[in-house]
Design an enzyme around this catalytic site. Structure first.
Site, mmCIF file in Angstrom:
data_model
loop_
_atom_site.group_PDB
_atom_site.id
_atom_site.type_symbol
_atom_site.label_atom_id
_atom_site.label_comp_id
_atom_site.label_asym_id
_atom_site.label_seq_id
_atom_site.Cartn_x
_atom_site.Cartn_y
_atom_site.Cartn_z
ATOM 1 N N LYS A 210 0.845 -1.192 0.000
ATOM 2 C CA LYS A 210 0.000 0.000 0.000
ATOM 3 C C LYS A 210 0.887 1.252 0.000
ATOM 4 O O LYS A 210 0.709 2.138 -0.804
ATOM 5 C CB LYS A 210 -0.912 -0.046 1.236
ATOM 6 C CG LYS A 210 -1.832 1.137 1.351
ATOM 7 C CD LYS A 210 -2.788 0.953 2.517
ATOM 8 C CE LYS A 210 -3.522 2.258 2.791
ATOM 9 N NZ LYS A 210 -4.424 2.151 3.939
ATOM 10 N N GLU A 216 10.386 -4.644 4.733
ATOM 11 C CA GLU A 216 10.471 -6.041 4.294
ATOM 12 C C GLU A 216 10.206 -6.150 2.795
ATOM 13 O O GLU A 216 10.945 -6.808 2.058
ATOM 14 C CB GLU A 216 9.438 -6.903 5.043
ATOM 15 C CG GLU A 216 9.706 -7.077 6.523
ATOM 16 C CD GLU A 216 9.117 -5.966 7.379
ATOM 17 O OE1 GLU A 216 8.783 -4.879 6.843
ATOM 18 O OE2 GLU A 216 9.027 -6.168 8.606
ATOM 19 N N GLY A 271 -4.901 -2.045 4.987
ATOM 20 C CA GLY A 271 -4.107 -3.185 4.517
ATOM 21 C C GLY A 271 -4.795 -4.516 4.773
ATOM 22 O O GLY A 271 -4.878 -5.384 3.903
ATOM 23 N N ARG A 272 -5.336 -4.676 5.975
ATOM 24 C CA ARG A 272 -5.935 -5.972 6.337
ATOM 25 C C ARG A 272 -7.336 -6.156 5.749
ATOM 26 O O ARG A 272 -7.961 -7.184 5.967
ATOM 27 C CB ARG A 272 -5.933 -6.125 7.860
ATOM 28 C CG ARG A 272 -6.545 -4.957 8.615
ATOM 29 C CD ARG A 272 -6.201 -5.023 10.098
ATOM 30 N NE ARG A 272 -6.694 -3.880 10.853
ATOM 31 C CZ ARG A 272 -6.047 -2.741 11.005
ATOM 32 N NH1 ARG A 272 -4.871 -2.555 10.429
ATOM 33 N NH2 ARG A 272 -6.548 -1.762 11.741
ATOM 34 N N GLU A 357 -4.931 -6.865 14.598
ATOM 35 C CA GLU A 357 -4.445 -5.528 14.248
ATOM 36 C C GLU A 357 -5.618 -4.536 14.348
ATOM 37 O O GLU A 357 -5.428 -3.367 14.639
ATOM 38 C CB GLU A 357 -3.824 -5.526 12.843
ATOM 39 C CG GLU A 357 -2.784 -4.435 12.658
ATOM 40 C CD GLU A 357 -1.993 -4.547 11.359
ATOM 41 O OE1 GLU A 357 -2.571 -4.353 10.287
ATOM 42 O OE2 GLU A 357 -0.778 -4.817 11.424
ATOM 43 N N HIS A 388 -5.341 -33.462 17.026
ATOM 44 C CA HIS A 388 -4.225 -34.288 17.494
ATOM 45 C C HIS A 388 -3.088 -33.431 18.027
ATOM 46 O O HIS A 388 -1.957 -33.893 18.139
ATOM 47 C CB HIS A 388 -3.747 -35.194 16.358
ATOM 48 C CG HIS A 388 -4.800 -36.182 15.976
ATOM 49 N ND1 HIS A 388 -4.920 -37.415 16.586
ATOM 50 C CD2 HIS A 388 -5.820 -36.087 15.098
ATOM 51 C CE1 HIS A 388 -5.972 -38.047 16.067
ATOM 52 N NE2 HIS A 388 -6.525 -37.259 15.165
ATOM 53 N N LYS A 508 9.208 -0.755 14.468
ATOM 54 C CA LYS A 508 9.773 -0.418 13.160
ATOM 55 C C LYS A 508 10.828 0.672 13.309
ATOM 56 O O LYS A 508 11.908 0.599 12.729
ATOM 57 C CB LYS A 508 8.669 0.140 12.235
ATOM 58 C CG LYS A 508 7.732 -0.865 11.642
ATOM 59 C CD LYS A 508 6.878 -0.159 10.578
ATOM 60 C CE LYS A 508 5.649 -0.953 10.212
ATOM 61 N NZ LYS A 508 4.691 -0.226 9.390
#
Ligand SMILES: O=P(O)(O)OC[C@H]1O[C@](O)(CO)[C@@H](O)[C@@H]1O
Length: 541
Positions: A210, A216, A271-272, A357, A388, A508
């Protein structure tokens, strides 16, 4: 938009729920079911082909009425309208919150700052469709004239989790002669492993960010550029092997991607909440434009359901309210999301960003410290694998963990009796969690006395069961939108801003400072722990 509201804990429905909880807490689901033989179908809703059975929750009709009253007193209806109509409800970033516009039909009118945003949404969708068709058909060629066989999405957070989840979820519908990879982590291993067997001549990178400034993603994108150019030799190759998805045309050009190869979106898409914007380009290439549009129509159908259905029949509202009930009145700290469909294996990871978030906030819209719990921890794994692994704790541990079970009536891979076995497990687990097994039952099976306590299941462990018809693009859209609006419902009640994410900033900023220290010889001015860790790393480097 007003940020002053009656504090949550002063609302009459909240106070009533507090005392009501004391009455309900000691009650067992066994009794509640015994009292009303119709409970299992009464406390269930069906809408848009989704059947929500919420009868195995620790609630009565009165609980439900009080929770619904809480939604009314919290102004949920007005806040919903504020969101859908483009008001700047993300107050700390002064932004509208309009992921719903991404799936609105062409003739809808949704204004932001006096401008209808719907035509632009459809222009981008049309450009994405034309591009996706060219990649899928082989008309889009790489620099050396070969067709594209590999698509690598580079992005992180919302620019990764939605695309990966949707790709995995809709793999059945994907074009099988195309490979899809996803690189998110700044750990070089992620890039190295995703690309080690790829031919650069046949590889297309989609740089999804965005902001187009995320450390990253920019690091991985630079590495991808070098990887491609090392193999293809010519900087002109970038135009054929890199496209961008972003709101930031300036940074996209600076990176060297022609903005003709950029697919835009807008600051009113969080973003999410962006998997159905251009961030879904990899999804569209995988499943094709028609399937992508079917997914959008699923999202839109759930938007309309949320907006127009009375709260007592409204899937996202009911799920949001039940989450509040356990989180704030039973002190449950987590919610387990348990999809019984292998295609949904990344759904819990996707939901973690969406929920945590959004609602991991400690102050209200007016900046006051909250005096109640906000967003719970979401986690989960697909069934039956989880059974399990961690279900032991859900059944017999000391914590209350409300669960969402998600199952499908039809499977996309009907192999012998697999689907019956899978679904039998969904029904068995929710039954076992709710009703357990008493000491008497255990004894009656001939269990020696000393072993009885170990084999008792208390039960009274709540769950929702979501039963859907079949996993299609449209169903996925409905399911994601259901959780989006459940998150919204919860955020409104907690009076928080569900659409900012300041909590990720400090780490950050500190990382940027430390990166410089790792590269240079600057004096370390941290606490004694951080200093020692950095020194140890520098020595070993
Ligand atoms: O798409 P971008 O700008 O690279 O941001 C990626 C992610 O980083 C965050 O801003 C913080 O983690 C997320 O909200 C977002 O999805």
């Amino acid at each position: 938009m007003s940020t002053t509201a009656t504090p949550l804990t002063q609302l009459s429905a909240w106070k009533a729920l507090k005392s009501h909880h004391e009455k309900i807490a000691p009650r067992h689901l066994r009794e509640l079911f015994a009292e009303d033989p119709q409970r299992g179908t009464k406390l269930a809703v069906e809408a848009l082909g989704i059947y929500l059975d919420y009868s195995k929750n620790r609630i009565t009709e009165e609980t439900l009425q009080l929770l619904l009253k809480l939604a009314e007193e919290s102004g949920l209806r007005e806040r919903m309208e504020a969101m859908f109509s483009g008001e700047k409800i993300n107050i700390t970033e002064k932004r509208a919150v309009l992921h719903t516009a991404l799936r609105a039909p062409k003739d809808a009118v949704i204004n932001v700052d006096g401008k209808n945003v719907v035509p632009e949404v459809h222009q981008v969708l049309d450009r994405m469709s034309a591009f996706a068709d060219r990649v899928r058909s082989g008309a889009w060629k790489g620099h050396t004239g070969k067709r594209i066989r590999n698509v690598v999405n580079i992005g992180i957070g919302g620019s990764d989790l939605g695309p990966v989840m949707a790709y995995e979820a809709l793999r059945h519908y994907s074009q099988r002669d195309l490979n899809f990879r996803f690189v998110s982590n700044v750990d070089g291993t992620d890039f190295a492993e995703a690309t080690h067997d790829l031919d650069a001549e046949e590889t297309l990178f989609i740089v999804s960010s965005k902001t187009f400034t995320t450390l990253e993603t920019m690091t991985n994108a630079q590495t991808a550029r070098k990887w491609a150019l090392d193999k293809l030799g010519d900087p002109a190759a970038v135009a054929k092997h890199f496209v961008a998805v972003s709101t930031n045309a300036g940074e996209v050009s600076k990176f060297g991607i022609d903005t003709a190869n950029m697919f835009g979106f807008w600051d009113w898409v969080g973003g999410r909440y962006s998997m159905d914007s251009a961030i879904g380009l990899s999804t569209m290439i995988a499943i094709g434009p028609d399937n992508f549009r079917a997914m959008l129509s699923g999202f839109h159908a759930m938007d309309e359901h949320f907006r127009t259905t009375p709260f007592e029949k409204n899937l996202p509202v009911l799920m949001g309210l039940l989450s509040i009930w356990y989180n704030d009145f039973f002190d449950a700290q987590t919610v387990a999301v348990l999809p019984y469909d292998q295609y949904l294996k990344r759904f819990p990871a996707y939901l973690q960003q969406l929920t945590m978030e959004s609602n991991g906030k400690h102050v209200t819209l007016s900046g006051a410290q909250v005096d109640y719990q906000t967003g719970p921890i979401y986690w989960g794994e697909p069934g039956t694998n989880g059974q399990h692994s961690f279900y032991q704790l859900i059944h017999q541990g000391t914590r209350l963990i409300p669960c969402d079970f998600i199952g499908f009536e039809k499977t996309l891979n009907p192999l012998s009796n697999h689907h019956d076995l899978l679904m039998a497990n969904v029904f068995a687990q929710t039954e076992a969690l709710a009703f357990g097994k008493t000491a008497e039952q255990v004894k009656a099976e001939g269990t020696p006395d000393w072993l009885v306590p170990h084999r008792v299941f208390e039960g009274n462990r709540p769950s929702n069961t979501l039963l859907l018809q079949e996993l299609t693009p449209e169903t996925l859209g409905k399911l994601v939108a259901l959780y989006e609006h459940s998150v919204f419902t919860q955020g409104v009640i907690w009076q928080i801003d569900s659409f900012d994410q300041w909590g990720v900033e400090l780490g950050k900023v500190l990382a940027v400072r430390i990166i410089k220290e790792l590269e240079g010889n600057s004096e370390l001015k941290h606490d004694s722990s951080t200093n020692a860790l950095i020194q140890r790393y520098l020595k070993a480097k």
